[in-house]
Enzyme design. Structure first.
Site, short mmCIF file in Angstrom:
data_model
loop_
_atom_site.label_atom_id
_atom_site.label_comp_id
_atom_site.label_asym_id
_atom_site.label_seq_id
_atom_site.Cartn_x
_atom_site.Cartn_y
_atom_site.Cartn_z
N ARG A 164 32.18 37.87 45.05
CA ARG A 164 33.24 38.45 44.22
C ARG A 164 32.71 39.04 42.91
O ARG A 164 33.36 38.95 41.86
CB ARG A 164 34.33 37.40 43.92
CG ARG A 164 35.02 36.86 45.16
CD ARG A 164 35.78 37.95 45.92
NE ARG A 164 36.42 37.43 47.12
CZ ARG A 164 35.87 37.48 48.34
NH1 ARG A 164 34.69 38.05 48.52
NH2 ARG A 164 36.50 36.98 49.38
N SER A 200 44.65 36.22 45.63
CA SER A 200 43.91 35.00 45.28
C SER A 200 43.72 34.92 43.78
O SER A 200 43.20 35.84 43.16
CB SER A 200 42.56 34.98 45.99
OG SER A 200 42.71 34.88 47.38
N GLU A 216 39.77 34.96 39.67
CA GLU A 216 39.50 36.13 40.51
C GLU A 216 40.40 37.28 40.09
O GLU A 216 40.00 38.44 40.11
CB GLU A 216 39.72 35.81 41.98
CG GLU A 216 39.36 36.96 42.91
CD GLU A 216 39.29 36.55 44.37
OE1 GLU A 216 39.60 37.40 45.21
OE2 GLU A 216 38.92 35.40 44.66
#
Length: 321
Positions: free
Chosen positions: A185, A234, A304
């Site tokens: 990520r 998320s 995130e």
């Protein structure tokens, strides 16, 4: 923390003489609640939608360097704070940056504003496998490139050949996969780079197999994620060797609510706006969850969701850890 007054009309009047050749759309004082999937946030002082890559490059070259620039995409993984965003917010439009062009038997040239589901559909039509996971990613390619977005065990890095970008001065850059320095990520590209397109590669596949994989992705989302809620996807990255939702659940945070913000009962790593949440509610909830998870299991969750803009003067959320 310094608070800047949002006055888009004044900023536009200040900049307009120098930006006369710009073809894109410049709008003052845009309500970011209309842009993000959370439907929260303050005003963007000046909102710019470039006509195309050349227009964006000219704008960046012309814009004085003291004016801050913030890049947003489709708005699916974005929390805008209630005090708004000073300076210029740039959003690439599908019209100028949403192309999906097959350039070889296995490769696509894809604009950064292309929605994941459109990329997956184009790959299905071309019978190129390896892109089905984008059917389950609600954002656009630009955000996927920046965050190394992934699903179903595949990440964006697995598909990248080259990425095309502009820097704050409007200079063009061609970045190889190695240049992106991808990790979970994350990519290590300077924050002021704006991704405009990417060359992506898959493998020849069977239409029925690709369709089945896409259907499986869609079914999984519908079954376990609150896809019909106002959510940003998320909320936290997974810690090493464990899912974020599990440590959130074990810390007793499933369904936890602050104001109009709630950790979803369906999937507790998803924050949702139950109706009247503010950016403050959402961020305060997220920081509360981080603190409770750390107290329970010593896992320090990392956001995130991208949080941008400034807090309202009297409603600042302290960051845990």
């Amino acid at each position: 923390m310094n608070f800047q007054l949002i006055d888009g009309e004044a900023l536009l009047a200040q900049l307009q003489p120098a930006l006369g050749d710009i073809k894109g759309k410049l709008t003052p004082n845009v309500d970011m609640r209309k842009v993000t999937w959370f439907r929260t946030g303050g005003l963007a002082e000046l909102f710019y939608q470039p006509a195309d890559e050349a227009d964006l490059a000219l704008f960046l070259k012309t814009l004085p360097e003291f004016i801050s620039v913030t890049i947003v995409g489709i708005g699916s993984n974005l929390l805008v704070r209630d005090g708004g965003i000073p300076g210029v917010v740039i959003r690439l439009s599908a019209k100028g940056f949403g192309q999906v062009q097959q350039v070889s038997p296995k490769r696509f040239l894809v604009g950064a504003a292309t929605a994941g589901k459109h990329l997956a559909a184009a790959a299905l039509e071309a019978e190129i496998t390896g892109f089905h996971f984008y059917h389950g990613i609600p954002g656009g390619l630009g955000g996927a490139l920046k965050m190394n977005a992934g699903a179903n065990g595949i990440e964006t890095a697995a598909r990248v050949v080259e990425v095309y970008a502009l820097d704050r001065k409007g200079r063009h850059h061609i970045l190889s996969l190695a240049d992106m320095h991808y990790s979970y990520r994350h990519c290590a590209i300077p924050k002021d780079f704006i991704f405009t397109a990417a060359l992506l590669e898959g493998e020849p596949g069977n239409r029925d197999d690709i369709r089945a994989a896409m259907d499986e992705v869609a079914l999984h989302r519908e079954t376990v994620q609150p896809v019909r809620e106002k959510t940003g996807g998320s909320t936290f990255r997974n810690p090493e060797n464990i899912s974020a939702w599990r440590v959130i659940d074990e810390a007793g945070c499933r369904g936890l609510q602050i104001g109009g913000a709630q950790m979803s009962e369906m999937h507790c790593n998803f924050m949702i706006n139950t109706g009247q949440a503010t950016g403050y509610d959402l961020e305060a909830l997220g920081e509360t969850v981080r603190a409770r998870v750390f107290a329970h299991s010593a896992h320090l969750l990392q956001w995130e969701i991208q949080r941008i803009g400034q807090f309202e003067q009297s409603r600042i959320v302290p960051s845990f850890g």
